[in-house]
Write an enzyme that holds these catalytic residues in place. Structure first.
Site, PDB file in Angstrom:
ATOM      1  NE  ARG A   1      -3.818  -2.165   2.827  1.00 33.50           N
ATOM      2  CZ  ARG A   1      -3.361  -3.190   3.475  1.00 33.50           C
ATOM      3  NH1 ARG A   1      -2.221  -3.353   3.788  1.00 33.50           N
ATOM      4  NH2 ARG A   1      -4.315  -4.123   3.479  1.00 33.50           N
TER       5      ARG A   1
ATOM      6  CG  HIS B   1      -5.037   1.356  -4.279  1.00 36.49           C
ATOM      7  ND1 HIS B   1      -4.528   0.966  -3.128  1.00 36.49           N
ATOM      8  CD2 HIS B   1      -6.103   0.895  -4.563  1.00 36.49           C
ATOM      9  CE1 HIS B   1      -5.305   0.148  -2.465  1.00 36.49           C
ATOM     10  NE2 HIS B   1      -6.364   0.277  -3.435  1.00 36.49           N
TER      11      HIS B   1
ATOM     12  CG  HIS C   1      -6.803  -8.050   1.324  1.00 32.99           C
ATOM     13  ND1 HIS C   1      -6.966  -8.606  -0.070  1.00 32.99           N
ATOM     14  CD2 HIS C   1      -6.489  -6.881   1.119  1.00 32.99           C
ATOM     15  CE1 HIS C   1      -6.774  -7.562  -0.906  1.00 32.99           C
ATOM     16  NE2 HIS C   1      -6.611  -6.464  -0.242  1.00 32.99           N
TER      17      HIS C   1
ATOM     18  CE1 TYR D   1      -6.614  -6.594  -7.052  1.00 37.52           C
ATOM     19  CE2 TYR D   1      -7.004  -7.621  -4.822  1.00 37.52           C
ATOM     20  CZ  TYR D   1      -6.324  -6.554  -5.614  1.00 37.52           C
ATOM     21  OH  TYR D   1      -5.960  -5.460  -4.975  1.00 37.52           O
TER      22      TYR D   1
END
Length: 296
Positions: free
Chosen positions: A143, A236, A262, A271
């Site tokens: 991130r 991102h 996550h 995804y």
């Protein structure tokens, strides 16, 4: 902000380990609700229902976030004995569709990195740093907030891993490929030798680190110089590309969840939409009955 909302935020920080950005968002949402209907502890169900009108012009995702913050606050208020009822049933409950991530093609990635490598070849510190930044975004799926806050000692000497502090203060180990490691080592050789700064990517003139805004701007500018649409490229988006391209290459969804940090596998499952054709082929080829069906 009322003492009750301050106590709620303190609980989130102490008991749930909420990140600073999460606390700031909750503080804004609760303060905004207090401006509309007054003291939340004393607010009636009718008062709470008025918020739907105040939020009418907001995006569904924003309304959902505000509703979530207030639901949690009212639950906390009931647990603390401040209220005898929970009026959160009067809050709006918009249905939101999670937006699909923007995806860069392999070709777009190649163009972006070709440009970054060419510029880094000049030996200019800013260009070398930018290459290291995008290598870590795409090569390790960090991130933006995790990347800019990396401490200098996050890069080990004898193992291809980074120790990353993610959301909620949760640490995880992230593998670093040879390309990214080489780019980081090149940057370390040029990094200003400021003993007071503990960050891998320090900011200029301060003891802090490179800001997320600056990272965002630099990636956009690189995309423009590479001939790509800057609206489609961001830190991102590079993280999304990392996840998408790994999944295309056969990565397990649980492994991807760990790499991305996550907490919920459902977040990672977004995804799978980009690789539906590969998944269908995989089922047809690997399912135990697939061979039997083709041989009959």
């Amino acid at each position: 902000m009322s003492a009750a909302t301050q106590a709620f935020l303190a609980m989130l920080a102490a008991e749930r380990g909420a990140a600073a950005n999460t606390l700031a968002a909750y503080a804004r949402d609760l303060a905004g609700a207090e401006e509309e209907i007054g003291d939340l502890v004393a607010a009636t169900r009718a008062d709470v229902a008025r918020l739907a009108g105040a939020w009418a012009g907001l995006a569904p995702a924003s309304v959902a976030r505000k509703t979530s913050a207030l639901r949690q606050f009212f639950g906390f208020a009931v647990d603390e004995g401040w209220r005898g009822d929970d009026p959160s049933g009067a809050l709006p409950s918009p249905r939101t569709r999670r937006p699909l991530p923007k995806v860069l093609s392999h070709g777009d990635i190649a163009v972006l990195f070709d440009r970054a490598e060419m510029e880094a070849g000049s030996g200019k510190p800013d260009a070398v740093r930018l290459l290291a930044l995008i290598e870590l975004l795409y090569g390790s799926g960090l991130r933006a907030s995790e990347l800019v806050a990396l401490p200098r000692n996050a890069v080990p000497r004898d193992a291809p891993f980074l120790t990353v502090m993610g959301k909620g203060g949760q640490a995880r180990m992230v593998p670093v490929g040879d390309r990214a490691l080489a780019a980081v080592q090149a940057w370390l050789a040029l990094r200003p030798a400021d003993p007071a700064s503990r960050f891998l990517f320090p900011s200029r003139g301060r003891l802090g680190h490179l800001s997320r805004v600056s990272l965002f701007q630099q990636v956009k500018a690189l995309a423009l110089r590479a001939g790509l649409d800057p609206a489609k490229v961001s830190p991102h988006v590079l993280r999304h590309a990392f996840a998408t391209h790994l999944l295309e290459g056969g990565a397990d969804l649980r492994v991807l969840q760990t790499l991305l940090g996550h907490a919920d596998i459902a977040t990672t499952q977004i995804y799978t939409h980009v690789d539906a054709a590969r998944l269908v082929t995989l089922v047809n080829q690997r399912h135990p009955l697939a061979t039997k069906a083709t041989s009959d």
